[in-house]
Design a protein around this motif. Structure first.
Motif, short mmCIF file in Angstrom:
data_model
loop_
_atom_site.label_atom_id
_atom_site.label_comp_id
_atom_site.label_asym_id
_atom_site.label_seq_id
_atom_site.Cartn_x
_atom_site.Cartn_y
_atom_site.Cartn_z
N THR A 38 0.83 -1.20 0.00
CA THR A 38 0.00 0.00 0.00
C THR A 38 0.86 1.25 0.00
O THR A 38 0.59 2.21 -0.73
N VAL A 42 0.83 4.19 -2.80
CA VAL A 42 0.49 5.57 -2.46
C VAL A 42 1.64 6.52 -2.77
O VAL A 42 1.43 7.61 -3.30
N ALA A 96 -3.38 9.46 3.17
CA ALA A 96 -3.82 8.43 2.24
C ALA A 96 -3.47 7.04 2.76
O ALA A 96 -4.27 6.10 2.64
N GLU A 99 -5.92 6.06 5.65
CA GLU A 99 -7.25 5.70 5.14
C GLU A 99 -7.23 4.34 4.45
O GLU A 99 -8.09 3.49 4.70
N GLU A 100 -6.26 4.13 3.57
CA GLU A 100 -6.21 2.88 2.80
C GLU A 100 -5.89 1.68 3.69
O GLU A 100 -6.49 0.62 3.54
N ARG A 103 -8.90 0.73 5.71
CA ARG A 103 -9.87 0.04 4.86
C ARG A 103 -9.45 -1.41 4.61
O ARG A 103 -10.26 -2.32 4.70
N LEU A 104 -8.17 -1.62 4.32
CA LEU A 104 -7.69 -2.96 3.97
C LEU A 104 -7.57 -3.90 5.18
O LEU A 104 -7.82 -5.09 5.05
#
Length: 128
Positions: A38, A42, A96, A99-100, A103-104
């Protein structure tokens, strides 16, 4: 960090029982791999340029990222003028990533530390 226990997802597929007995364990290396992939995505660089440490902290996860930051070619003055300043870009990357990763992983990301260890410039291609 030890294996992480993950709660049941909020939405289950049709026909599945509302609560299934048992637990789900996600190994530390899986979370590290997710964080590294990730972060590379990003940041916009190769994953070999990214170093990641993940630990449990404050009821969630703390992530440390060290990476080289892609910058425009220094001979391209227009690209340099339109580029986002390094500190602002680092803050955007932190947000970023938080957040990512939340979520993951399904876990709250309590802290993201980002260290810029260098810069990478895109390779020029020779025209024949």
């Amino acid at each position: 960090m030890s294996a992480i226990t993950v709660g049941a997802p909020a939405q289950l597929s049709a026909g599945a029982p509302a609560t299934a007995p048992g637990t789900v364990r996600v190994r530390e290396r899986v979370i590290d791999k997710i964080a590294r992939e990730t972060a590379a995505k990003v940041i916009g660089g190769p994953r070999d340029d990214v170093s990641v440490e993940v630990s449990e902290w404050g009821g969630g996860l703390a992530v440390r990222v060290a990476a080289r930051l892609p910058i425009p070619d220094l001979d391209d003055t227009e690209a340099i003028r339109s580029a986002t300043p390094v500190l602002e870009r680092a803050r955007q990357i932190q947000s970023a990533l938080a957040e990512e990763l939340a979520r993951l992983t399904g876990r709250p990301i309590q802290r993201v530390s980002f260290a810029v260890t260098g810069a990478t410039v895109p390779q020029r291609r020779r025209v024949r």
